[in-house]
Write a protein that holds these residues in place. Structure first.
Motif, short mmCIF file in Angstrom:
data_model
loop_
_atom_site.label_atom_id
_atom_site.label_comp_id
_atom_site.label_asym_id
_atom_site.label_seq_id
_atom_site.Cartn_x
_atom_site.Cartn_y
_atom_site.Cartn_z
N LYS A 174 -2.99 -2.40 -13.95
CA LYS A 174 -3.67 -0.99 -14.23
C LYS A 174 -2.45 -0.06 -14.81
CE LYS A 174 -7.15 -1.63 -10.70
NZ LYS A 174 -7.78 -0.96 -9.60
N LEU A 225 -7.95 -3.25 -3.58
CA LEU A 225 -6.69 -3.41 -4.11
C LEU A 225 -6.39 -4.84 -4.26
CD1 LEU A 225 -4.53 -0.67 -2.17
CD2 LEU A 225 -5.85 -0.38 -4.37
N ILE A 262 1.96 2.02 -3.55
CA ILE A 262 0.76 2.83 -4.64
C ILE A 262 0.46 4.25 -4.09
CG2 ILE A 262 -1.62 2.36 -5.15
CD1 ILE A 262 -1.46 -0.50 -4.75
N GLN A 321 0.83 -1.06 -0.10
CA GLN A 321 0.04 0.03 -0.01
C GLN A 321 0.96 1.26 0.07
OE1 GLN A 321 -3.95 0.30 1.63
NE2 GLN A 321 -3.51 -1.22 3.14
N ASP A 359 -3.83 5.00 -6.50
CA ASP A 359 -5.07 4.26 -6.51
C ASP A 359 -5.73 4.41 -5.17
OD1 ASP A 359 -7.04 2.23 -6.66
OD2 ASP A 359 -5.70 0.76 -7.81
N ASP A 360 -6.88 4.97 -5.23
CA ASP A 360 -7.47 5.32 -3.78
C ASP A 360 -8.71 4.34 -3.70
OD1 ASP A 360 -8.79 6.61 -5.66
OD2 ASP A 360 -9.02 8.48 -4.57
N SER A 361 -8.81 3.26 -4.83
CA SER A 361 -10.22 2.60 -4.76
C SER A 361 -10.29 1.57 -3.30
CB SER A 361 -9.97 1.62 -5.63
OG SER A 361 -9.05 0.84 -5.69
N SER A 399 -3.23 -3.68 -9.06
CA SER A 399 -2.98 -2.34 -8.81
C SER A 399 -1.39 -2.51 -8.52
CB SER A 399 -3.44 -1.88 -7.54
OG SER A 399 -4.83 -1.82 -7.59
N GLU A 439 -5.80 -5.48 -16.72
CA GLU A 439 -5.85 -4.17 -15.91
C GLU A 439 -6.48 -4.45 -14.75
OE1 GLU A 439 -6.66 -0.77 -18.21
OE2 GLU A 439 -5.36 -1.06 -19.73
N SER A 443 0.32 2.07 -12.76
CA SER A 443 0.50 1.31 -11.16
C SER A 443 1.94 0.58 -11.46
CB SER A 443 -0.59 0.17 -11.37
OG SER A 443 -1.93 0.71 -11.21
#
Length: 436
Positions: free
Chosen positions: A380, A23, A15, A12, A18-20, A360, A357, A383
């Motif tokens: 993705k 992950l 990354i 984490q 990417d705030d989804s 992450s 894709e 990423s």
């Protein structure tokens, strides 16, 4: 084989964009679950979201070891120091202390029920594996339990592997060990690895030692190509690493470079910090480590003598030893799922729309760089794609490392990856790329 040659990463932390809420990570050739464990332990530092780890290993035995290491780190009822010792001994030693051997018998017996769903595990997913692979995973756990009880001459296997590796240099092996340590490993930054630790491991396959207890029982988790045959098993003995060692994962903490500690001490502290954070979801202070470890013993006696070989091969009968199995009490990690995929499907994942894709982050071991063209379509855009360095491979000279760096950047450029760091395999642990 059996361990990586780079420190654990918090994925984490790697990354940035990417705030989804979900992950998914693809990890190829990790061997020892270190990145999974580190990312789980650090999850309290980040926003809460679901994490899915997709793992592909070269052998089923490495899948078994990964499951075992995760089960140790996530077990509630093990003492903190107890869990760390079990982990490190099984991770990197050919011989185990009797207490660790008994624990491994109990754990292997229970984990053998996982593939048949007789043991429920909310964080583990084996559904992508073939039925024969799951049957084989069950057989490997059963082999471990039987091999410890009946004895296995693993130190003899180690010596045969060492002789084959060194050939005519075997009679002068101490000089070889000294050269590899002083002229290669120390010059590349193996700060806390001591001469005695490295030589003892090269000679006998025992990396992590404490003066409290003597390693006497074989560690069958280091045996390769285990095949059930009738009422017994066939195997290919020890086929793993005899040159580099398991010192370059948990024992490379930069904070400890200036301390007079062995690799064993650094690995114990770093792994204890990680397991403590999994359990408590807060940082571990040095006082907590001191409460579990007598600091007067640090930098003390280093074990340099082997036990008699007849102790290693002494049979433990089930009548003599009552090995009770207990129900596991795993730490609840409802947002974590660990999914295994078969190695033979690695090159075909890009042909499936559901994997395009999807991830992450992708992590790749140093010996699988030819798979980069198969993996980039799964990542993705924007990423990270992280590749392990070959920095601590003693069989490689500096010109080999330079060639690796050049070749890796060439493959990356050809596959729509851009360099994040000016990668130098002689200095850096990882090469980091971003997908365009």
């Amino acid at each position: 084989m059996w361990w990586g040659i780079s420190p654990p990463l918090d994925f984490q932390e790697e990354i940035k964009e990417d705030d989804s809420d979900l992950l998914e990570f693809l990890i190829v050739g990790e061997s020892d679950a270190r990145h999974v464990i580190k990312t789980i332990s650090s999850s309290y530092k980040h926003q809460r979201r679901k994490l899915k780890f997709h793992l592909i290993e070269a052998t089923l035995e490495e899948i078994n070891r990964t499951i075992l290491f995760l089960s140790i780190c996530l077990e509630k009822n093990l003492g903190l120091q107890e869990a760390i010792r079990y982990y490190l001994e099984i991770f990197g030693n050919t011989l185990l202390r009797p207490a660790t051997a008994k624990f491994l018998i109990q754990r292997a017996k229970k984990l053998s029920d996982l593939p048949t769903n007789n043991l429920q595990c909310s964080w583990l997913n084996l559904e992508f594996l073939k039925h024969r692979d799951k049957d084989q995973i069950e057989s490997i756990f059963r082999f471990w339990e039987r091999a410890i009880r009946e004895g296995l001459p693993i130190t003899q296997y180690w010596d045969k592997r060492l002789r084959k590796s060194l050939e005519t240099r075997y009679d002068y092996r101490e000089g070889v060990f000294d050269w590899d340590f002083h002229m290669i490993l120390k010059t590349r930054g193996a700060a806390n690895l001591t001469h005695q630790e490295y030589r003892f491991w090269r000679e006998n396959g025992i990396a992590f030692t404490w003066i409290e207890g003597e390693p006497t029982r074989c560690n069958p988790t280091l045996i390769s190509n285990i095949i059930p045959e009738g009422k017994g098993f066939l195997h290919f003995a020890y086929l793993g690493d005899v040159k580099n060692g398991p010192f370059f994962t948990w024992a490379l903490n930069d904070d400890s470079k200036n301390e007079k500690l062995r690799s064993t001490d650094v690995a114990e502290k770093e792994l204890m910090r990680t397991v403590y954070e999994i359990r408590n979801k807060e940082p571990m202070f040095d006082e907590i480590f001191a409460a579990h470890r007598d600091l007067s013993l640090l930098t003390g006696t280093i074990v340099t003598e082997m036990p008699p070989s007849d102790v290693e091969q002494e049979t433990w009968t089930e009548d003599k030893f009552k090995f009770e199995t207990h129900n596991f009490h795993w730490i609840e990690i409802p947002d974590i799922e660990i999914i295994f995929h078969p190695i033979e499907k690695l090159s075909r994942l890009k042909e499936k729309d559901e994997f395009l894709e999807k991830f992450s982050l992708i992590f790749l071991s140093h010996n699988m760089t030819k798979q980069i063209p198969n993996l980039v379509p799964l990542l993705k855009k924007n990423s990270p794609f992280i590749v392990e360095s070959r920095k601590f491979l003693t069989e490689l000279r500096n010109e080999d490392l330079t060639e690796f760096s050049t070749e890796l950047e060439k493959i990356a450029n050809e596959n729509n990856l851009r360099v994040m760091n000016n990668f130098n395999s002689q200095k850096h642990m990882f090469a980091r790329f971003l997908k365009n």
